[in-house]
Motif scaffolding. Sequence first.
Motif, mmCIF file in Angstrom:
data_model
loop_
_atom_site.group_PDB
_atom_site.id
_atom_site.type_symbol
_atom_site.label_atom_id
_atom_site.label_comp_id
_atom_site.label_asym_id
_atom_site.label_seq_id
_atom_site.Cartn_x
_atom_site.Cartn_y
_atom_site.Cartn_z
ATOM 1 N N VAL A 77 3.610 47.779 27.846
ATOM 2 C CA VAL A 77 2.282 47.229 27.580
ATOM 3 C C VAL A 77 2.086 47.018 26.089
ATOM 4 O O VAL A 77 2.417 47.891 25.262
ATOM 5 C CB VAL A 77 1.188 48.167 28.128
ATOM 6 C CG1 VAL A 77 -0.196 47.620 27.794
ATOM 7 C CG2 VAL A 77 1.351 48.330 29.645
ATOM 8 N N TYR A 78 1.521 45.853 25.764
ATOM 9 C CA TYR A 78 1.201 45.524 24.361
ATOM 10 C C TYR A 78 -0.300 45.346 24.248
ATOM 11 O O TYR A 78 -0.904 44.554 24.986
ATOM 12 C CB TYR A 78 1.910 44.253 23.920
ATOM 13 C CG TYR A 78 1.755 43.989 22.424
ATOM 14 C CD1 TYR A 78 2.706 44.456 21.528
ATOM 15 C CD2 TYR A 78 0.649 43.273 21.935
ATOM 16 C CE1 TYR A 78 2.566 44.223 20.166
ATOM 17 C CE2 TYR A 78 0.501 43.063 20.575
ATOM 18 C CZ TYR A 78 1.463 43.528 19.687
ATOM 19 O OH TYR A 78 1.318 43.311 18.341
ATOM 20 N N ASP A 136 14.591 38.701 20.550
ATOM 21 C CA ASP A 136 13.544 39.040 19.584
ATOM 22 C C ASP A 136 12.577 37.881 19.368
ATOM 23 O O ASP A 136 11.360 38.082 19.247
ATOM 24 C CB ASP A 136 14.174 39.467 18.256
ATOM 25 C CG ASP A 136 14.875 40.816 18.355
ATOM 26 O OD1 ASP A 136 14.556 41.576 19.284
ATOM 27 O OD2 ASP A 136 15.747 41.099 17.508
ATOM 28 N N GLY A 137 13.098 36.668 19.343
ATOM 29 C CA GLY A 137 12.226 35.506 19.168
ATOM 30 C C GLY A 137 11.296 35.309 20.351
ATOM 31 O O GLY A 137 10.111 34.990 20.181
ATOM 32 N N LEU A 143 11.618 45.855 22.891
ATOM 33 C CA LEU A 143 10.185 45.810 23.191
ATOM 34 C C LEU A 143 9.449 46.938 22.477
ATOM 35 O O LEU A 143 8.380 46.725 21.895
ATOM 36 C CB LEU A 143 9.962 45.890 24.700
ATOM 37 C CG LEU A 143 10.361 44.643 25.499
ATOM 38 C CD1 LEU A 143 10.336 44.939 26.994
ATOM 39 C CD2 LEU A 143 9.451 43.466 25.176
ATOM 40 N N ARG A 144 10.014 48.128 22.507
ATOM 41 C CA ARG A 144 9.368 49.255 21.812
ATOM 42 C C ARG A 144 9.287 48.997 20.314
ATOM 43 O O ARG A 144 8.276 49.295 19.663
ATOM 44 C CB ARG A 144 10.124 50.555 22.094
ATOM 45 C CG ARG A 144 9.978 51.046 23.537
ATOM 46 C CD ARG A 144 10.452 52.485 23.676
ATOM 47 N NE ARG A 144 11.856 52.629 23.347
ATOM 48 C CZ ARG A 144 12.850 52.507 24.219
ATOM 49 N NH1 ARG A 144 12.573 52.210 25.483
ATOM 50 N NH2 ARG A 144 14.112 52.671 23.848
ATOM 51 N N ALA A 162 8.937 46.247 18.921
ATOM 52 C CA ALA A 162 7.924 45.209 18.684
ATOM 53 C C ALA A 162 6.506 45.705 18.940
ATOM 54 O O ALA A 162 5.552 44.937 18.809
ATOM 55 C CB ALA A 162 8.223 43.995 19.570
ATOM 56 N N GLY A 163 6.374 46.986 19.314
ATOM 57 C CA GLY A 163 5.041 47.546 19.484
ATOM 58 C C GLY A 163 4.589 47.763 20.913
ATOM 59 O O GLY A 163 3.437 48.147 21.146
ATOM 60 N N PHE A 164 5.484 47.570 21.877
ATOM 61 C CA PHE A 164 5.136 47.805 23.275
ATOM 62 C C PHE A 164 5.232 49.296 23.599
ATOM 63 O O PHE A 164 6.085 50.008 23.059
ATOM 64 C CB PHE A 164 6.078 47.035 24.206
ATOM 65 C CG PHE A 164 5.868 45.552 24.234
ATOM 66 C CD1 PHE A 164 5.225 44.949 25.306
ATOM 67 C CD2 PHE A 164 6.328 44.746 23.194
ATOM 68 C CE1 PHE A 164 5.046 43.577 25.347
ATOM 69 C CE2 PHE A 164 6.154 43.370 23.229
ATOM 70 C CZ PHE A 164 5.507 42.789 24.297
ATOM 71 N N SER A 165 4.386 49.731 24.530
ATOM 72 C CA SER A 165 4.402 51.125 24.985
ATOM 73 C C SER A 165 4.871 51.172 26.436
ATOM 74 O O SER A 165 4.232 50.569 27.312
ATOM 75 C CB SER A 165 3.006 51.744 24.892
ATOM 76 O OG SER A 165 2.555 51.752 23.549
ATOM 77 N N PRO A 166 5.979 51.867 26.707
ATOM 78 C CA PRO A 166 6.458 51.950 28.093
ATOM 79 C C PRO A 166 5.606 52.896 28.925
ATOM 80 O O PRO A 166 5.148 53.927 28.437
ATOM 81 C CB PRO A 166 7.885 52.486 27.941
ATOM 82 C CG PRO A 166 7.864 53.252 26.655
ATOM 83 C CD PRO A 166 6.877 52.553 25.760
#
Length: 259
Positions: A256-257, A58-59, A92-93, A95-99
């Motif tokens: 993708v972020y 996470d960090g 990742l999702r 944290a706001g990432f889109s697969p």
Amino acid sequence: MDHEAVLALFDRQMRQEARADDPGARVERIGDVVRQVGAGNDDWNGVVWCDLNEATADGAIAAQVQHFASLGREFEWKLYGHDQPGDLAGRLRAAGFSPESEETLMVADINELSTDVELPEGVHLQSVTGPSGVDLAADVHEQAFGTSAVRLRHRMLSQLAGKPETFSMVVATAGDLPVCAARMELHPGTDFASLWGGGTVAAWRGRGIYRALVAHRARIAAELGYRYLQVDASSQSRPILQRLGFAVLSTTTPHVYQP
């Protein structure tokens, strides 16, 4: 082919020891993360390798988000199915990432591939060596995949101008009509060459042109001394590549972020 050994070699040479794939880009190693930072907004930015665990993931994700947000850049975390920790995709999702669509990491020993190029009658191959060839390849890309080729055109022109030895592109034409295009990224100092693109316009599919372009690029890679060909295969190309002798080693899913 020892799948486990080749996957470990791929991770080390192509990810952990990655080199910038564009003349204007740079590769940075920050702790347990390797990332590429492009020179401009049209360049690819992203994380290519990581060595994380449940305590550090996470960090590391937050640090990369902060870094690219400070640059105002969209970036991609290139996640592989064997990356750790096992729940990295979910983190990742969160944290706001889109697969995006999952692809299959496939590798073949070049010595075990056919390099016989068999094309339909009237179809010829044209090497891309300048802007006019780039335009033809970009046109095929947009027709075959239905997506913009703006970034692809920028990248091809940049590589031809700055690092032509790391790039090989070919267009198949029927008369003056471009019907298929494919490129190969060459990675000096490694055992791998990578196949990309391989798009055929709809009216010309099913005639063996894609297979011919694989053989064409395999021949070039063999002549240059590479041992393996690597592909991030779509669901459409995976069965063709398996029949040609490529083995499945893992999966890869772009996350993708957008800041």
